[in-house]
Scaffold this motif. Structure first.
Motif, PDB file in Angstrom:
ATOM      1  N   SER A 146       0.072   2.548  -6.780  1.00 48.01           N
ATOM      2  CA  SER A 146       0.543   3.668  -7.673  1.00 48.01           C
ATOM      3  C   SER A 146      -0.613   3.930  -8.563  1.00 48.01           C
ATOM      4  O   SER A 146      -1.583   3.303  -8.357  1.00 48.01           O
ATOM      5  CB  SER A 146       1.443   3.012  -8.785  1.00 48.01           C
ATOM      6  OG  SER A 146       1.180   1.987  -9.415  1.00 48.01           O
ATOM      7  N   GLY A 147      -0.551   5.042  -9.336  1.00 50.60           N
ATOM      8  CA  GLY A 147      -1.793   5.356 -10.221  1.00 50.60           C
ATOM      9  C   GLY A 147      -2.263   4.209 -11.135  1.00 50.60           C
ATOM     10  O   GLY A 147      -3.486   4.118 -11.161  1.00 50.60           O
ATOM     11  N   SER A 148      -1.082   3.580 -11.770  1.00 51.05           N
ATOM     12  CA  SER A 148      -1.516   2.413 -12.753  1.00 51.05           C
ATOM     13  C   SER A 148      -2.184   1.462 -12.041  1.00 51.05           C
ATOM     14  O   SER A 148      -3.143   0.596 -12.654  1.00 51.05           O
ATOM     15  CB  SER A 148      -0.088   2.130 -13.668  1.00 51.05           C
ATOM     16  OG  SER A 148       0.678   1.780 -12.583  1.00 51.05           O
ATOM     17  N   LEU A 149      -1.660   1.095 -10.893  1.00 51.96           N
ATOM     18  CA  LEU A 149      -2.164  -0.240 -10.185  1.00 51.96           C
ATOM     19  C   LEU A 149      -3.815   0.535  -9.723  1.00 51.96           C
ATOM     20  O   LEU A 149      -4.636  -0.486 -10.084  1.00 51.96           O
ATOM     21  CB  LEU A 149      -1.227  -0.340  -9.093  1.00 51.96           C
ATOM     22  CG  LEU A 149      -1.783  -1.755  -8.236  1.00 51.96           C
ATOM     23  CD1 LEU A 149      -0.756  -2.534  -7.491  1.00 51.96           C
ATOM     24  CD2 LEU A 149      -3.014  -1.535  -7.267  1.00 51.96           C
ATOM     25  N   ALA A 150      -3.942   1.456  -9.049  1.00 51.15           N
ATOM     26  CA  ALA A 150      -4.954   2.034  -8.897  1.00 51.15           C
ATOM     27  C   ALA A 150      -6.328   1.931  -9.989  1.00 51.15           C
ATOM     28  O   ALA A 150      -7.357   1.668  -9.805  1.00 51.15           O
ATOM     29  CB  ALA A 150      -5.217   3.234  -8.070  1.00 51.15           C
ATOM     30  N   ARG A 151      -5.503   2.527 -11.286  1.00 53.08           N
ATOM     31  CA  ARG A 151      -6.663   2.512 -12.148  1.00 53.08           C
ATOM     32  C   ARG A 151      -7.051   1.154 -12.758  1.00 53.08           C
ATOM     33  O   ARG A 151      -7.995   0.924 -13.096  1.00 53.08           O
ATOM     34  CB  ARG A 151      -5.848   3.236 -13.449  1.00 53.08           C
ATOM     35  CG  ARG A 151      -6.767   3.692 -14.635  1.00 53.08           C
ATOM     36  CD  ARG A 151      -6.304   4.535 -15.548  1.00 53.08           C
ATOM     37  NE  ARG A 151      -7.431   4.440 -16.630  1.00 53.08           N
ATOM     38  CZ  ARG A 151      -8.463   5.223 -16.693  1.00 53.08           C
ATOM     39  NH1 ARG A 151      -8.847   5.728 -15.941  1.00 53.08           N
ATOM     40  NH2 ARG A 151      -9.225   5.275 -18.087  1.00 53.08           N
ATOM     41  N   ALA A 152      -6.064   0.130 -12.778  1.00 50.01           N
ATOM     42  CA  ALA A 152      -6.495  -1.257 -13.329  1.00 50.01           C
ATOM     43  C   ALA A 152      -7.305  -1.765 -12.371  1.00 50.01           C
ATOM     44  O   ALA A 152      -8.048  -2.617 -12.837  1.00 50.01           O
ATOM     45  CB  ALA A 152      -5.145  -1.973 -13.395  1.00 50.01           C
ATOM     46  N   ALA A 153      -7.377  -1.444 -11.103  1.00 49.24           N
ATOM     47  CA  ALA A 153      -8.121  -1.962  -9.878  1.00 49.24           C
ATOM     48  C   ALA A 153      -9.633  -1.188 -10.180  1.00 49.24           C
ATOM     49  O   ALA A 153     -10.566  -1.970  -9.419  1.00 49.24           O
ATOM     50  CB  ALA A 153      -7.537  -1.589  -8.730  1.00 49.24           C
ATOM     51  N   SER A 154      -9.445  -0.188 -10.715  1.00 44.75           N
ATOM     52  CA  SER A 154     -11.101   0.545 -10.961  1.00 44.75           C
ATOM     53  C   SER A 154     -11.669   0.754  -9.524  1.00 44.75           C
ATOM     54  O   SER A 154     -12.970   0.335  -9.573  1.00 44.75           O
ATOM     55  CB  SER A 154     -11.863  -0.142 -12.023  1.00 44.75           C
ATOM     56  OG  SER A 154     -13.092   0.474 -12.301  1.00 44.75           O
ATOM     57  N   GLY A 155     -11.074   1.163  -8.385  1.00 47.89           N
ATOM     58  CA  GLY A 155     -11.546   1.319  -7.314  1.00 47.89           C
ATOM     59  C   GLY A 155     -11.423   0.267  -6.130  1.00 47.89           C
ATOM     60  O   GLY A 155     -11.700   0.418  -5.122  1.00 47.89           O
ATOM     61  N   ALA A 156     -10.990  -1.016  -6.812  1.00 46.09           N
ATOM     62  CA  ALA A 156     -10.900  -2.122  -5.823  1.00 46.09           C
ATOM     63  C   ALA A 156      -9.975  -2.004  -4.927  1.00 46.09           C
ATOM     64  O   ALA A 156      -9.716  -2.724  -3.820  1.00 46.09           O
ATOM     65  CB  ALA A 156     -10.920  -3.472  -6.623  1.00 46.09           C
ATOM     66  N   LEU A 157      -8.814  -1.219  -5.086  1.00 46.59           N
ATOM     67  CA  LEU A 157      -7.690  -0.930  -3.959  1.00 46.59           C
ATOM     68  C   LEU A 157      -8.277  -0.491  -2.997  1.00 46.59           C
ATOM     69  O   LEU A 157      -7.627  -0.699  -1.908  1.00 46.59           O
ATOM     70  CB  LEU A 157      -6.831   0.012  -4.933  1.00 46.59           C
ATOM     71  CG  LEU A 157      -5.526   0.604  -3.950  1.00 46.59           C
ATOM     72  CD1 LEU A 157      -4.701  -0.820  -3.538  1.00 46.59           C
ATOM     73  CD2 LEU A 157      -4.786   1.422  -4.627  1.00 46.59           C
ATOM     74  N   GLU A 158      -9.085   0.258  -2.841  1.00 53.07           N
ATOM     75  CA  GLU A 158     -10.008   0.833  -1.550  1.00 53.07           C
ATOM     76  C   GLU A 158     -11.011  -0.101  -0.939  1.00 53.07           C
ATOM     77  O   GLU A 158     -11.256   0.028   0.144  1.00 53.07           O
ATOM     78  CB  GLU A 158     -10.707   2.082  -1.882  1.00 53.07           C
ATOM     79  CG  GLU A 158     -10.056   3.205  -2.810  1.00 53.07           C
ATOM     80  CD  GLU A 158      -8.539   3.699  -2.248  1.00 53.07           C
ATOM     81  OE1 GLU A 158      -8.619   3.654  -1.003  1.00 53.07           O
ATOM     82  OE2 GLU A 158      -7.780   3.938  -3.033  1.00 53.07           O
ATOM     83  N   LEU A 159     -11.302  -1.424  -1.504  1.00 51.69           N
ATOM     84  CA  LEU A 159     -12.279  -2.230  -1.049  1.00 51.69           C
ATOM     85  C   LEU A 159     -11.584  -3.371  -0.690  1.00 51.69           C
ATOM     86  O   LEU A 159     -12.230  -4.103   0.567  1.00 51.69           O
ATOM     87  CB  LEU A 159     -13.334  -2.497  -2.371  1.00 51.69           C
ATOM     88  CG  LEU A 159     -13.944  -1.235  -2.907  1.00 51.69           C
ATOM     89  CD1 LEU A 159     -14.898  -1.755  -3.937  1.00 51.69           C
ATOM     90  CD2 LEU A 159     -14.932  -0.775  -1.901  1.00 51.69           C
ATOM     91  N   VAL A 160     -10.531  -4.023  -1.235  1.00 47.32           N
ATOM     92  CA  VAL A 160     -10.125  -5.367  -0.867  1.00 47.32           C
ATOM     93  C   VAL A 160      -8.964  -5.225   0.118  1.00 47.32           C
ATOM     94  O   VAL A 160      -7.966  -4.361  -0.331  1.00 47.32           O
ATOM     95  CB  VAL A 160      -9.400  -6.175  -2.127  1.00 47.32           C
ATOM     96  CG1 VAL A 160      -9.088  -7.646  -1.525  1.00 47.32           C
ATOM     97  CG2 VAL A 160     -10.983  -6.241  -3.104  1.00 47.32           C
ATOM     98  N   PRO A 161      -8.740  -5.699   1.481  1.00 48.91           N
ATOM     99  CA  PRO A 161      -7.870  -5.596   2.328  1.00 48.91           C
ATOM    100  C   PRO A 161      -6.530  -6.285   1.337  1.00 48.91           C
ATOM    101  O   PRO A 161      -6.583  -7.377   1.058  1.00 48.91           O
ATOM    102  CB  PRO A 161      -8.294  -6.354   3.353  1.00 48.91           C
ATOM    103  CG  PRO A 161      -9.911  -6.286   3.346  1.00 48.91           C
ATOM    104  CD  PRO A 161     -10.195  -6.463   1.870  1.00 48.91           C
TER     105      PRO A 161
END
Length: 253
Positions: A146-161
């Motif tokens: 979700s947008g809120s999860l991705a924003r909290a991850a600050s880019g890490a959603l795309e980096l951590v499997p």
């Protein structure tokens, strides 16, 4: 008769795709070759900022709007920073890909029914910062992208499997069979995390907000450990506990 939903929230809820918002989350998703992008909603001023950091391919689906247009695409008061990107969710990764010896003593992170997307996003951010191998969750009782999860991850959603499993106890069994030392974080444990980590190849297991580890999950850990916090505080937020634990694990690398 119930109140009608605010039109801004209602429009955000009708999207068939996750909408990521904010500069860090959007640029990270655009830069991820494994991510399928559907449409970028952006203001003209934000496009100038984006073009300084990322080259959009020709033919990319872009729709320009003003701040209020983008505000209607996301939850109320969401800080979109002039960028909203519609994407397809990333495919779940296969657990077996992360059970070999190629990752040294880098930790796995396992979440037991942590449901708050802000906490999961923050944990992903710490996992990326401290070199975790992957995040493992049960596909039920854990948040979707979700947008809120991705924003909290600050880019890490795309980096951590992100590995989503059907049965967490079975997955922990496979993780243990592969040589990981499964450490469950529990404030009532007698051993501190530094002692438990020692020279292990750790899988760090964190329980849900408030409830902690379920009994069956704790039974599938090799040991339980605690953070050496002051007796004046009963516990820490799960994302804070994960950050401290991952830092302790990274110090040994």
């Amino acid at each position: 008769m119930g109140r009608r939903p605010h039109p801004r929230n209602a429009q955000a809820q009708r999207s068939p795709w996750p909408r990521l918002y904010g500069r860090h989350a959007v640029i990270a998703a655009l830069s991820n070759p494994e991510r399928v992008h559907r449409k970028l909603h952006i203001t003209h001023s934000a496009m100038k900022q984006l073009e300084a950091e990322y080259d959009l391919p020709k033919g990319f689906n872009v729709q320009f709007g003003d701040d209020s247009d983008l505000g209607r695409l996301v939850p109320a008061d969401a800080p979109h920073q002039g960028m909203v990107l519609e994407v397809e969710p990333l495919d779940s990764r296969y657990l077996g890909d992360f059970l070999g010896d190629d990752f040294g003593k880098r930790p796995l992170v396992v979440l037991d029914q942590v449901t708050d997307p802000h906490n999961v996003g923050a944990i992903l951010r710490s996992a990326a910062a401290f070199g975790a191998v992957a995040l493992v969750t049960q596909d039920r009782n854990s948040p979707t992208e979700s947008g809120s999860l991705a924003r909290a991850a600050s880019g890490a959603l795309e980096l951590v499997p992100w590995v989503r499993v059907v049965n967490l106890a079975r997955a922990l069994g496979e993780i243990g069979d592969a040589g990981y030392w499964r450490i469950g974080l529990d404030g009532a444990a007698t051993r501190n995390i530094d002692d438990a980590l020692s020279d292990t190849r750790p899988a760090l297991v964190f329980g849900a907000e408030g409830e902690g580890l379920r009994h069956n999950t704790a039974e599938h850990c090799d040991e339980l450990a605690k953070l050496p916090i002051s007796s004046k505080m009963e516990s820490l937020n799960v994302s804070n506990a994960a950050a401290i634990t991952l830092y302790a694990a990274a110090r040994r690398l």
